[in-house]
Structures are given as C-alpha cells and as structure tokens.
Scaffold this active site. Structure first.
Site, PDB file in Angstrom:
ATOM      1  N   HIS A  18       0.810  -1.224   0.000  1.00 35.45           N
ATOM      2  CA  HIS A  18       0.000   0.000   0.000  1.00 35.45           C
ATOM      3  C   HIS A  18       0.837   1.266   0.000  1.00 35.45           C
ATOM      4  O   HIS A  18       0.291   2.366  -0.195  1.00 35.45           O
ATOM      5  CB  HIS A  18      -0.974   0.002   1.180  1.00 35.45           C
ATOM      6  CG  HIS A  18      -2.335   0.491   0.810  1.00 35.45           C
ATOM      7  ND1 HIS A  18      -3.502   0.076   1.439  1.00 35.45           N
ATOM      8  CD2 HIS A  18      -2.739   1.348  -0.160  1.00 35.45           C
ATOM      9  CE1 HIS A  18      -4.540   0.672   0.877  1.00 35.45           C
ATOM     10  NE2 HIS A  18      -4.107   1.454  -0.083  1.00 35.45           N
ATOM     11  N   ASP A  30     -10.156  -0.893   3.319  1.00 36.19           N
ATOM     12  CA  ASP A  30      -8.970  -1.387   4.020  1.00 36.19           C
ATOM     13  C   ASP A  30      -9.333  -1.694   5.470  1.00 36.19           C
ATOM     14  O   ASP A  30     -10.199  -1.020   6.054  1.00 36.19           O
ATOM     15  CB  ASP A  30      -7.893  -0.286   3.973  1.00 36.19           C
ATOM     16  CG  ASP A  30      -6.492  -0.774   4.285  1.00 36.19           C
ATOM     17  OD1 ASP A  30      -6.349  -1.720   5.074  1.00 36.19           O
ATOM     18  OD2 ASP A  30      -5.537  -0.178   3.752  1.00 36.19           O
ATOM     19  N   HIS A  47      -7.203  -1.116   7.719  1.00 29.87           N
ATOM     20  CA  HIS A  47      -6.389  -0.133   8.437  1.00 29.87           C
ATOM     21  C   HIS A  47      -6.650   1.270   7.884  1.00 29.87           C
ATOM     22  O   HIS A  47      -6.987   1.431   6.710  1.00 29.87           O
ATOM     23  CB  HIS A  47      -4.901  -0.463   8.282  1.00 29.87           C
ATOM     24  CG  HIS A  47      -4.557  -1.880   8.614  1.00 29.87           C
ATOM     25  ND1 HIS A  47      -4.610  -2.894   7.682  1.00 29.87           N
ATOM     26  CD2 HIS A  47      -4.157  -2.445   9.777  1.00 29.87           C
ATOM     27  CE1 HIS A  47      -4.264  -4.034   8.254  1.00 29.87           C
ATOM     28  NE2 HIS A  47      -3.983  -3.790   9.526  1.00 29.87           N
ATOM     29  N   ASP A  78      -4.226   3.673   7.767  1.00 31.26           N
ATOM     30  CA  ASP A  78      -3.015   4.122   7.061  1.00 31.26           C
ATOM     31  C   ASP A  78      -2.828   5.635   7.144  1.00 31.26           C
ATOM     32  O   ASP A  78      -2.501   6.302   6.169  1.00 31.26           O
ATOM     33  CB  ASP A  78      -3.045   3.659   5.599  1.00 31.26           C
ATOM     34  CG  ASP A  78      -2.976   2.148   5.476  1.00 31.26           C
ATOM     35  OD1 ASP A  78      -2.528   1.496   6.430  1.00 31.26           O
ATOM     36  OD2 ASP A  78      -3.384   1.620   4.424  1.00 31.26           O
ATOM     37  N   HIS A  95       3.869   1.521   4.507  1.00 27.89           N
ATOM     38  CA  HIS A  95       2.576   1.255   3.864  1.00 27.89           C
ATOM     39  C   HIS A  95       1.425   1.696   4.767  1.00 27.89           C
ATOM     40  O   HIS A  95       0.275   1.712   4.328  1.00 27.89           O
ATOM     41  CB  HIS A  95       2.443  -0.219   3.448  1.00 27.89           C
ATOM     42  CG  HIS A  95       2.307  -1.211   4.570  1.00 27.89           C
ATOM     43  ND1 HIS A  95       1.908  -2.515   4.365  1.00 27.89           N
ATOM     44  CD2 HIS A  95       2.530  -1.119   5.901  1.00 27.89           C
ATOM     45  CE1 HIS A  95       1.871  -3.170   5.511  1.00 27.89           C
ATOM     46  NE2 HIS A  95       2.252  -2.339   6.451  1.00 27.89           N
ATOM     47  N   ASP A 108      -7.507  -2.622  -0.807  1.00 27.30           N
ATOM     48  CA  ASP A 108      -6.514  -3.459  -0.151  1.00 27.30           C
ATOM     49  C   ASP A 108      -7.087  -4.865   0.004  1.00 27.30           C
ATOM     50  O   ASP A 108      -8.253  -5.022   0.381  1.00 27.30           O
ATOM     51  CB  ASP A 108      -6.192  -2.857   1.224  1.00 27.30           C
ATOM     52  CG  ASP A 108      -4.994  -3.484   1.911  1.00 27.30           C
ATOM     53  OD1 ASP A 108      -4.908  -4.723   1.963  1.00 27.30           O
ATOM     54  OD2 ASP A 108      -4.150  -2.733   2.438  1.00 27.30           O
ATOM     55  N   ASP A 142      -6.734  -6.792   2.353  1.00 29.10           N
ATOM     56  CA  ASP A 142      -7.220  -7.050   3.707  1.00 29.10           C
ATOM     57  C   ASP A 142      -8.522  -6.335   4.044  1.00 29.10           C
ATOM     58  O   ASP A 142      -9.032  -6.463   5.160  1.00 29.10           O
ATOM     59  CB  ASP A 142      -6.139  -6.790   4.762  1.00 29.10           C
ATOM     60  CG  ASP A 142      -5.792  -5.323   4.970  1.00 29.10           C
ATOM     61  OD1 ASP A 142      -6.618  -4.443   4.682  1.00 29.10           O
ATOM     62  OD2 ASP A 142      -4.669  -5.052   5.452  1.00 29.10           O
ATOM     63  N   GLU A 192      -1.503  -4.864  -1.876  1.00 26.09           N
ATOM     64  CA  GLU A 192      -1.161  -5.809  -0.807  1.00 26.09           C
ATOM     65  C   GLU A 192      -1.354  -7.277  -1.179  1.00 26.09           C
ATOM     66  O   GLU A 192      -1.352  -8.147  -0.302  1.00 26.09           O
ATOM     67  CB  GLU A 192      -1.919  -5.486   0.494  1.00 26.09           C
ATOM     68  CG  GLU A 192      -1.527  -4.163   1.134  1.00 26.09           C
ATOM     69  CD  GLU A 192      -0.128  -4.167   1.772  1.00 26.09           C
ATOM     70  OE1 GLU A 192       0.480  -5.256   1.887  1.00 26.09           O
ATOM     71  OE2 GLU A 192       0.347  -3.081   2.141  1.00 26.09           O
TER      72      GLU A 192
END
Length: 307
Positions: A97, A124, A126, A128, A141, A226, A228, A271
């Site tokens: 990322h 995502d 997260h 970030d 990332h 992403d 995830d 990712e």
C-alpha cells in the site's frame, strides 16, 4: 467504454514481509486485462514502473524501513499517475500500500489541473494515517493517507502539488486502527466506517452517503482496494490479515455501486502477496472485483469451472 491503463507497481518496501513485488504479474496471470477487455473496455498495459534513485537524510524515527526506496517509488508513481490520468482510467497493480503515496498524490495533482476535487475511498482494514514520525513499526505502507492529506513529518518525500482534504476521504472496512491514528482522525471530517457499522446497517448506506458527497462536489473518486479489506477466509494472500473483514458479496456490492455512480477515475489494487495465496484464488477474486467496478454484473459473470 473506458480506456483502462494498467500500471505495474511492484512496491515491496512499505513493510518487512516480502512478496508483494510479485503482485503485478499475478494480476496479469489472473487475467485482469482480459476481464476488462471482455467488458468492452480498451486496455493498455504500460508495464512496471521503476523507483527513482534518491538520497535522503536519515529518518528521525529510527524504526522507519527503507525510507529512500519508498521516496523513490513515490516520486515515480506520482509522475506515472500524472502522465497517464489524461489518457484514461489508471489501474495501479501493486505492490504494497506504500504505492498509494504516489498514486493518490499524482491523481490529486491531475484533479487540480482539471479543476475538480479528488475524493479517496480507502477500502482497508487499516486507516493508514500514520506519519514517518508516528509509526511504531516503521512500515510506510501505513502512511499514505497521512501524506496525501498533508500531515507533517513527510519532509523527505516529494512536495505535494495538491493535498486531499480529510473531509474528502472515506475509509470503509476499518477494524485495526492504532491509537495515534485514532487521535489524529477524531477531530477530522473523514468518513469512517468500521466493520461494526457494516454489521449493523450494511455497506450500502454509508457508501451511498459518501458517493453523494463526491457527486455534489463534482468530484473525481480514486478507489484504493486493499486485499485485507476482505475477510482472510476469502482472500488469504496478504501479510496483514485481520479477521472479520468484508464478505465477497459485500465487496462485490461496493464495486457495483461504485460502477453505477460513474464517479471513479482511478484504482489501486494493493497488498496482494502471491506467495501467501492458495492456487491464485485471491488474485482471481481481486480481478473479479475490479471487473465489477468496471461494469460486470451478476448476469455477466462466468459460471465457475466445475459448477
């Protein structure tokens, strides 16, 4: 139909676990270009970008990993985004990322040049939203949204031609946010949608509300997807697995709504770590989601082999 421009971004320096550099070729092998062409889109694969060679001062935070290489990738991908955005619909095939440090910054610069605001949808687990100073892991990332929204601490990185106001950022699928990021986001105006909200009211309502903001502002939307964002049971090929992510159907619904909106102007696919995949099924799912965003619907979807 759309002219899709595939940009390989084999970034593998945003974290310490290796493998994302194989992502662009995994998307090619999984048939991303063919899926887009089957929908009637033009497809041009410009190959893989290479990072600029740069020298930077040592980071203030000794934990920061591969600062110079991350800065070099950011400069190269920012330039690639600015060069390719006028030609069609850039799709950045990652790569971790950290590639979004450059892709989003470049798309923001393009949006400024055509006098439209850029909005960013971050799908995502997260947020970030770290900076090189705030990250405890040193994995960059986890910093792209911090950079493009203009947070302090990115002295080593290229100056931003345009920033993305926090009010123009939507984060959907959140389930792993560090305390420092949470504190920085609490006073902002970002659209924050965690998995509890999705469990309670579904994904359609908050996404519709965010898209309405983009449309009202005559904005362009950059989507950063992403692996995830998805539950690891469906998409295991990621080094940052967090249980409890979006289902396959929720993800397809989000992509179909984005397609219906007509607002999306660029896409990150990030990712994917093929070394962690199971017979390529995560890469195949990400290609299916990209196809949904670009117009594929249930009745267009091929029957799986063996069905």
């Amino acid at each position: 139909m759309t002219d899709c421009i595939l940009i390989g971004a084999p970034v593998d320096c945003g974290k310490r676990r290796r493998g994302c550099l194989m992502g662009p070729d995994a998307y090619r092998t999984a048939g991303l270009a063919e899926a887009l062409a089957s929908l009637g889109h033009g497809v041009t694969d410009i190959g893989n970008v290479a990072p600029d060679r740069v020298e930077v001062a040592p980071p203030r935070n000794a934990a920061v990993h591969e600062l110079a290489l991350n800065v070099g990738w950011t400069a190269a991908l920012m330039r690639a985004a600015r060069e390719q955005a006028p030609n069609g619909f850039p799709i950045f095939m990652g790569g971790d990322h950290a590639l979004s440090l450059g892709s989003v910054a470049g798309m923001a610069a393009h949006a400024k040049e055509i006098d439209r605001p850029l909005f960013v949808l971050w799908l995502d687990a997260h947020s970030d939203f770290h900076t090189p100073d705030s990250t405890s892991t040193g994995n960059l990332h986890g910093t792209p949204l911090g950079y493009v929204t203009g947070r302090e601490g990115f002295d080593a990185f290229p100056p931003l031609p345009a920033t993305v106001p926090v009010s123009q950022v939507g984060m959907i699928g959140l389930r792993s946010v560090d305390p420092e990021e949470r504190a920085a986001l609490e006073d902002g105006e970002a659209t924050l949608v965690d998995m509890r909200m999705i469990d309670e009211i579904g994904i359609a309502k908050p996404l519709s509300e965010f898209l309405a903001k983009v449309e009202a502002a005559n904005g362009i939307l950059h989507v950063s997807l992403d692996v995830d964002f998805l539950d690891p049971a469906a998409a295991p090929a990621v080094g940052t697995t967090v249980p409890g992510g979006a289902t396959v159907r929720e993800a397809h619904l989000a992509m179909e709504m984005l397609s219906d909106s007509g607002l999306v102007g660029s896409l990150d696919l990030v990712e994917l770590n093929p070394s962690l995949d199971e017979r390529g099924r995560t890469a195949a799912l990400m290609v299916e989601l990209a196809a949904s965003l670009m117009g594929r619907r249930v009745f267009d979807r091929p029957t799986p082999r063996g069905a």
